[in-house]
Design a protein around this motif. Structure first.
Motif, PDB file in Angstrom:
ATOM      1  N   THR A  80     -12.544 -11.839  -1.419  1.00 37.46           N
ATOM      2  CA  THR A  80     -11.232 -11.257  -1.164  1.00 37.46           C
ATOM      3  C   THR A  80     -10.340 -11.228  -2.390  1.00 37.46           C
ATOM      4  O   THR A  80      -9.495 -10.334  -2.525  1.00 37.46           O
ATOM      5  N   SER A 137      -3.331   0.720  -1.818  1.00 39.99           N
ATOM      6  CA  SER A 137      -3.952   1.213  -0.587  1.00 39.99           C
ATOM      7  C   SER A 137      -5.149   0.344  -0.208  1.00 39.99           C
ATOM      8  O   SER A 137      -6.079   0.174  -0.998  1.00 39.99           O
ATOM      9  N   VAL A 138      -5.116  -0.191   1.007  1.00 39.48           N
ATOM     10  CA  VAL A 138      -6.224  -1.014   1.508  1.00 39.48           C
ATOM     11  C   VAL A 138      -7.511  -0.193   1.567  1.00 39.48           C
ATOM     12  O   VAL A 138      -8.589  -0.655   1.162  1.00 39.48           O
ATOM     13  N   THR A 152     -10.941  -1.007  -0.584  1.00 44.87           N
ATOM     14  CA  THR A 152     -12.176  -1.304   0.142  1.00 44.87           C
ATOM     15  C   THR A 152     -13.285  -0.332  -0.249  1.00 44.87           C
ATOM     16  O   THR A 152     -14.424  -0.735  -0.535  1.00 44.87           O
ATOM     17  N   TYR A 188     -12.557  -7.609  -3.703  1.00 45.43           N
ATOM     18  CA  TYR A 188     -11.782  -6.586  -2.994  1.00 45.43           C
ATOM     19  C   TYR A 188     -10.487  -6.313  -3.749  1.00 45.43           C
ATOM     20  O   TYR A 188     -10.096  -5.169  -3.976  1.00 45.43           O
ATOM     21  N   SER A 189      -9.810  -7.366  -4.146  1.00 49.72           N
ATOM     22  CA  SER A 189      -8.592  -7.247  -4.945  1.00 49.72           C
ATOM     23  C   SER A 189      -8.466  -8.515  -5.783  1.00 49.72           C
ATOM     24  O   SER A 189      -9.223  -9.474  -5.613  1.00 49.72           O
ATOM     25  N   SER A 204       2.282  -6.687   0.191  1.00 49.36           N
ATOM     26  CA  SER A 204       1.024  -6.455   0.889  1.00 49.36           C
ATOM     27  C   SER A 204       1.307  -6.129   2.344  1.00 49.36           C
ATOM     28  O   SER A 204       2.263  -6.657   2.935  1.00 49.36           O
TER      29      SER A 204
END
Length: 330
Positions: free
Chosen positions: A92, A269-270, A274, A112-113, A252
């Motif tokens: 994550t 942007s999620v 992803t 992911y980030s 977030s």
């Protein structure tokens, strides 16, 4: 001569018949590891993304995870997922990448980030990480803190003192990474002439006293982070903000909706993060090295505006903000 030809024919036929079996035996089912136990909705999304990349669950790949719920001890989760012998690990954030690096420097890791992966020590540079970690960053080089302060000042002209409800702290986050982020925070606020009042939250019990201190310091806006410590307390913080009529921005999107919600959310942007991270997983499984894949900055940031919260705190948002919003909650 005829017998020789017959022998050659039989040999060729046998070789052709054996070829599909050999290919099937050589085909490898990759193991994609996850730091925490996969929730069903997340697993469905990840399968869909991999299907779009031409990969079939069960034959091309399987998922393995640590078996621990989100928020469990990072070092233990890292040890457990590495023990499952994955070909690549999806994590994550920077903190989890650091935990995995304590256990292995060979298994590729895709984030992911992340915050500041170079400052944290998981990569040599964004352009060429050089180790076993790559993925995305939502903070390094994006100037996000200055943009958050800018949006607050635009939403409520006259804002001078911003309360920072902050849980990006050790041991969950690397000290060097936090120090770097703090420097960017102060620079972003200073460029707009804003004073910062810090409310550092190391555990959930500290939230009430921290909010009381911000009232005493007469802040007129809040910036709220969304790390593991504050996540269960976000509703309390947002109710406080509405009661005190403080415009609030978050960096977030909350995982679950809250009422009241933050006035503004500005974040990467999620969906973009992803999709990009799974594209990297696919490339690594095809043979590319994590250390050769640049850590990517977001292609897109999103602004969410909550008009219900604006009404609750008696604020009329300028059209300039509404026109830029990707989503407006009415």
């Amino acid at each position: 001569m005829q017998r020789t030809r017959r022998r050659e024919f039989l040999f060729t036929a046998a070789a052709l018949a054996a070829a599909p079996l050999a290919r099937a035996q050589a085909r490898r089912t990759f193991r994609i590891g996850f730091g925490y136990a996969l929730l069903p909705e997340r697993e469905a999304l990840f399968r869909q993304l991999l299907a779009e990349l031409g990969r079939t669950h069960g034959s091309d790949y399987v998922f393995v995870d640590s078996g621990l719920a989100f928020g469990a001890d990072l070092d233990e989760a890292a040890r457990r997922v590495v023990a499952r012998e994955p070909d690549v690990i999806y994590v994550t954030d920077t903190a989890f990448a650091l935990a995995v690096q304590k256990v292995t420097r060979t298994i590729p890791v895709v984030m992911y980030s992340s915050g500041y992966p170079v400052a944290a020590g998981v990569a040599q540079s964004l352009a060429r990480p050089g180790g076993n970690v790559t993925g995305n960053t939502a903070y390094a080089g994006t100037g996000i803190w200055g943009k958050l302060f800018q949006l607050l000042a635009e939403a409520k002209p006259g804002v001078k003192r911003v309360g920072l409800v902050w849980d990006y702290l050790p041991p969950i986050f690397a000290p060097a990474e936090i120090e770097f982020g703090m420097g960017e925070l102060r620079a972003g606020a200073g460029s707009l002439g804003l004073a910062l009042e810090f409310a550092e939250i190391r555990n959930q019990d500290e939230v009430p006293d921290a909010l009381a201190r911000l009232v005493a310091q007469r802040v007129d806006a809040l910036l709220v982070t969304y790390g593991p410590v504050l996540r269960p307390e976000v509703s309390r913080v947002l109710r406080f903000a509405v009661a005190k009529r403080l415009p609030t921005i978050m960096d977030s999107h909350p995982i679950t909706p809250h009422d009241p919600g933050p006035l503004l959310v500005y974040s990467a942007s999620v969906a973009d993060l992803t999709r990009r991270s799974f594209a990297y997983i696919d490339r690594i499984l095809r043979g590319e090295k994590a250390g050769d894949l640049p850590i990517q900055q977001p292609a897109r940031f999103e602004l969410v505006v909550n008009l219900r919260t604006a009404t609750a705190i008696g604020l009329v948002l300028p059209q300039s903000i509404l026109a830029r919003a990707d989503k407006v909650i009415e």
